[in-house]
Motif scaffolding. Structure first.
Motif, PDB file in Angstrom:
ATOM      1  N   VAL A   1       0.867  -1.189   0.000  1.00  0.00           N
ATOM      2  CA  VAL A   1       0.000   0.000   0.000  1.00  0.00           C
ATOM      3  C   VAL A   1       0.897   1.229   0.000  1.00  0.00           C
TER       4      VAL A   1
ATOM      5  N   GLY B   1       2.558   4.118  -3.247  1.00  0.00           N
ATOM      6  CA  GLY B   1       3.429   4.137  -4.434  1.00  0.00           C
ATOM      7  C   GLY B   1       4.482   5.231  -4.338  1.00  0.00           C
TER       8      GLY B   1
ATOM      9  N   GLY C   1      16.121  15.597  -2.503  1.00  0.00           N
ATOM     10  CA  GLY C   1      16.784  14.609  -3.359  1.00  0.00           C
ATOM     11  C   GLY C   1      18.252  14.425  -3.024  1.00  0.00           C
TER      12      GLY C   1
ATOM     13  N   ILE D   1       6.278  14.789   5.939  1.00  0.00           N
ATOM     14  CA  ILE D   1       7.410  14.108   6.594  1.00  0.00           C
ATOM     15  C   ILE D   1       6.885  13.298   7.772  1.00  0.00           C
TER      16      ILE D   1
ATOM     17  N   VAL E   1      15.274   9.054   0.933  1.00  0.00           N
ATOM     18  CA  VAL E   1      15.388   8.805  -0.510  1.00  0.00           C
ATOM     19  C   VAL E   1      16.091   7.468  -0.762  1.00  0.00           C
TER      20      VAL E   1
HETATM   21  C1  LIG Z   1      10.034  18.446   1.500  1.00  0.00           C
HETATM   22  C2  LIG Z   1      10.789  17.157   1.712  1.00  0.00           C
HETATM   23  C3  LIG Z   1      12.161  17.134   1.540  1.00  0.00           C
HETATM   24  C4  LIG Z   1      12.870  15.932   1.711  1.00  0.00           C
HETATM   25  N1  LIG Z   1      14.196  15.896   1.409  1.00  0.00           N
HETATM   26  C5  LIG Z   1      14.878  14.723   1.488  1.00  0.00           C
HETATM   27  C6  LIG Z   1      16.225  14.635   1.086  1.00  0.00           C
HETATM   28  O1  LIG Z   1      16.811  15.592   0.577  1.00  0.00           O
HETATM   29  N2  LIG Z   1      16.869  13.450   1.247  1.00  0.00           N
HETATM   30  C7  LIG Z   1      16.239  12.355   1.766  1.00  0.00           C
HETATM   31  O2  LIG Z   1      16.861  11.300   1.902  1.00  0.00           O
HETATM   32  N3  LIG Z   1      14.931  12.401   2.109  1.00  0.00           N
HETATM   33  C8  LIG Z   1      14.234  13.541   1.966  1.00  0.00           C
HETATM   34  N4  LIG Z   1      12.911  13.575   2.279  1.00  0.00           N
HETATM   35  C9  LIG Z   1      12.250  12.338   2.747  1.00  0.00           C
HETATM   36  C10 LIG Z   1      11.900  11.393   1.607  1.00  0.00           C
HETATM   37  O3  LIG Z   1      11.295  12.105   0.565  1.00  0.00           O
HETATM   38  C11 LIG Z   1      10.923  10.350   2.167  1.00  0.00           C
HETATM   39  O4  LIG Z   1      11.486   9.743   3.311  1.00  0.00           O
HETATM   40  C12 LIG Z   1      10.572   9.266   1.156  1.00  0.00           C
HETATM   41  O5  LIG Z   1      10.149   9.834  -0.045  1.00  0.00           O
HETATM   42  C13 LIG Z   1       9.493   8.393   1.772  1.00  0.00           C
HETATM   43  O6  LIG Z   1       8.998   7.518   0.795  1.00  0.00           O
HETATM   44  P1  LIG Z   1       7.694   6.693   1.136  1.00  0.00           P
HETATM   45  O7  LIG Z   1       7.423   5.801   0.002  1.00  0.00           O
HETATM   46  O8  LIG Z   1       7.845   6.062   2.478  1.00  0.00           O
HETATM   47  O9  LIG Z   1       6.556   7.792   1.288  1.00  0.00           O
HETATM   48  P2  LIG Z   1       5.694   8.551   0.162  1.00  0.00           P
HETATM   49  O10 LIG Z   1       6.486   8.923  -0.997  1.00  0.00           O
HETATM   50  O11 LIG Z   1       4.947   9.641   0.854  1.00  0.00           O
HETATM   51  O12 LIG Z   1       4.681   7.437  -0.303  1.00  0.00           O
HETATM   52  C14 LIG Z   1       3.583   7.045   0.464  1.00  0.00           C
HETATM   53  C15 LIG Z   1       2.449   6.857  -0.517  1.00  0.00           C
HETATM   54  O13 LIG Z   1       1.373   6.202   0.148  1.00  0.00           O
HETATM   55  C16 LIG Z   1       0.195   6.649  -0.476  1.00  0.00           C
HETATM   56  N5  LIG Z   1      -0.920   6.362   0.412  1.00  0.00           N
HETATM   57  C17 LIG Z   1      -1.184   6.927   1.615  1.00  0.00           C
HETATM   58  N6  LIG Z   1      -2.312   6.403   2.132  1.00  0.00           N
HETATM   59  C18 LIG Z   1      -2.747   5.482   1.242  1.00  0.00           C
HETATM   60  C19 LIG Z   1      -3.875   4.625   1.215  1.00  0.00           C
HETATM   61  N7  LIG Z   1      -4.791   4.618   2.190  1.00  0.00           N
HETATM   62  N8  LIG Z   1      -4.028   3.800   0.138  1.00  0.00           N
HETATM   63  C20 LIG Z   1      -3.122   3.797  -0.867  1.00  0.00           C
HETATM   64  N9  LIG Z   1      -2.034   4.611  -0.887  1.00  0.00           N
HETATM   65  C21 LIG Z   1      -1.854   5.441   0.158  1.00  0.00           C
HETATM   66  C22 LIG Z   1       0.431   8.144  -0.671  1.00  0.00           C
HETATM   67  O14 LIG Z   1      -0.427   8.684  -1.653  1.00  0.00           O
HETATM   68  C23 LIG Z   1       1.891   8.181  -1.051  1.00  0.00           C
HETATM   69  O15 LIG Z   1       2.098   8.236  -2.449  1.00  0.00           O
HETATM   70  C24 LIG Z   1      12.180  14.757   2.122  1.00  0.00           C
HETATM   71  C25 LIG Z   1      10.801  14.787   2.300  1.00  0.00           C
HETATM   72  C26 LIG Z   1      10.103  15.972   2.083  1.00  0.00           C
HETATM   73  C27 LIG Z   1       8.611  15.971   2.244  1.00  0.00           C
END
Ligand SMILES: Cc1cc2nc3c(=O)[nH]c(=O)nc-3n(C[C@H](O)[C@H](O)[C@H](O)COP(=O)(O)OP(=O)(O)OC[C@H]3O[C@@H](n4cnc5c(N)ncnc54)[C@H](O)[C@@H]3O)c2cc1C
Length: 465
Positions: A42, A44, A82, A360, A389
């Protein structure tokens, strides 16, 4: 300063620079009929995509479904600075703070993770504008230099390729009058274009056989004993043996996840491309990813077309709302624009092209953790606290292993078996966050009660001061 910031922000596009591209891939169809699978992922974002790829690479016969509530990369993964790091625990100092006895193993796992990361993007031909200039931590106050020396010592103790820079040294790298010292760490680290990375991972996951559905939201999980039934927003049900909740700060799948995960937001600006003369005025020839030591920390990097991405202004909305309308108001970006021009006064007149915020998943650990539900049939992997990332690949790998019964030795280490501290619920969460955000914003200029407050929050588990 406000006038300068306002002018530079006028006409800005309020969406992530990374996602504003004509070559964004088509959106996949939503799931419209009932289905079943071995593994349901769950979310993407990076965690979900890396989980899909690793699960299929480990076992091509596994039937894997991934559902995403919106579009791939429209959560945090299409919005970050990034900056890519070798650490899987939000940096070496944070690893030393939270798991000192496992630090060597965590370092080894971080290196292994980055080699896996590089191997995957090479094998799948993912061009994500990766640049491996390293990471630079810069002191924005002469008083911050001793702490940098301590951190540098820690880097050397753990065999990092790391250089301590004095004022001249750091300004020779990046010409800012705000910089008084720095650590340049060259462990496989640097910058990537996050949306190109996420879209490349999406393509790779689909090519490996992951059944990926966008605009399909998990609404409810029902425990059927042997399997879980996931109900989705458009009515299609998914029967799954195992579920990986890769929902970051959205923390969906079980209401208890939010006890330990606070959804804050961070703001980011992108400038227009710099001219050759502007590039010359700032130096930055090694194109590192940069973090500074401001209390309200700023990070920055260059893009392929020489824009500066400049981020770092945390905010919290009541109830942890992830996209409040206030983030569409331009004046909320003025302090960040002000911090930009105090860093680079020589860029007066440069305009910003894009402004955005992103979610975050903040925890007291400041790094990934794993919450287990339904007798271990569902696992939440998240809590990267703005540092995910590359660590998300690791979080996905360990999350999958926990679902498979923790077969790898690393899944028995403390980081995989313990949890970050529970954070008080609303309205205390909002009140604490409001005072903390205000203290973060003003501590450097005004001091006073703000430092003791931030020290107290640090003692409660959030390392802010
Ligand atoms: C502004 C910002 C700057 C950052 N800068 C850095 C950086 O420079 N370097 C670094 O290492 N990290 C950085 N990060 C952190 C990094 O981007 C995240 O830790 C990483 O992208 C997390 O990935 P994820 O897949 O866990 O979360 P996400 O990319 O948020 O993916 C979670 C997904 O779950 C989906 N979702 C939620 N609920 C449901 C549901 N009920 N059903 C289906 N889908 C659902 C959402 O739509 C979302 O697409 C930054 C974050 C932010 C916000």
């Amino acid at each position: 300063m406000t006038q300068q910031a306002r002018k530079a922000l006028s006409g800005v596009t309020m969406k992530p620079f990374w996602l504003d591209r004509p070559d964004a891939p088509d959106t996949r169809f939503p799931l419209e009929t009932a289905t079943q699978c071995d593994l349901l992922i769950v979310g993407g974002g990076f965690t979900g995509l890396w989980a899909g790829i690793q699960a299929k690479e480990q076992n091509p016969d596994l039937d894997v479904v991934l559902i995403e509530a919106g579009r791939v990369a429209h959560g945090a993964s299409g919005r970050p600075g990034g900056v890519v790091s070798t650490s899987v625990m939000h940096g070496l100092s944070n690893a030393a703070r939270i798991f000192p006895k496992d630090i060597d193993e965590l370092e080894r796992l971080g290196h292994e993770n980055m080699h896996g990361f590089l191997d995957t993007i090479t094998r799948h031909g993912i061009d994500c504008h990766a640049e491996w200039g390293g990471e630079l931590t810069v002191a924005v106050d002469p008083d911050h230099v001793p702490a940098l020396s301590d951190e540098h010592r820690l880097h050397l103790e753990h065999g990092h390729d790391s250089t301590l820079l004095d004022t001249d040294g750091v300004r020779a790298q990046i010409n800012s009058p705000r910089y008084f010292g720095g650590i340049w760490s060259k462990n496989i680290s640097g910058t990537v274009h996050p949306a190109l990375l996420a879209w490349g991972l999406k393509r790779a996951a689909i090519e490996l056989g992951v059944r990926l559905y966008e605009n399909t939201r998990l609404k409810r999980v029902v425990d059927n004993g042997a399997t879980l039934i996931v109900e989705t927003s458009i009515g299609a049900r998914i029967k799954a043996s195992k579920v990986l909740l890769a929902t970051n700060a959205f923390a969906e799948g079980d209401r208890r996840i939010k006890r330990r995960v606070v959804a804050v937001r961070d703001r980011v600006l992108a400038t227009e491309p710099l001219s050759d003369a502007q590039m010359q005025s700032i130096g930055w020839q090694n194109r590192q990813g940069v973090y500074d030591t401001r209390t309200q920390m700023n990070y920055m990097r260059l893009t392929k077309d020489n824009r500066i991405i400049f981020g770092g202004r945390l905010a919290y909305a009541y109830g942890g709302e992830i996209s409040p309308s206030v983030d569409q108001e331009l004046d909320t970006y003025e302090p960040l624009a002000g911090a930009f021009f105090s860093t680079f006064p020589q860029l007066d007149g440069l305009r910003f092209s894009h402004a955005w915020s992103g979610p975050i998943d903040l925890t007291t650990r400041m790094a990934v953790h794993f919450q287990r539900y339904h007798g271990g049939k569902a696992v939440y992997a998240g809590g990267y606290s703005g540092f995910g990332v590359s660590a998300s690949r690791f979080g996905a790998r360990i999350g999958l292993d926990i679902l498979n019964g923790s077969r790898q030795p690393e899944s028995h280490l403390e980081f995989a078996t313990s949890m970050p501290t529970v954070v008080p619920p609303e309205p205390f969460r909002w009140l604490g966050a409001e005072i903390t955000m205000y203290a973060l914003d003003t501590a450097d200029e005004k001091g006073g009660w703000r430092r003791p407050w931030l020290n107290m929050v640090t003692k409660l588990g959030f390392p802010l001061s």
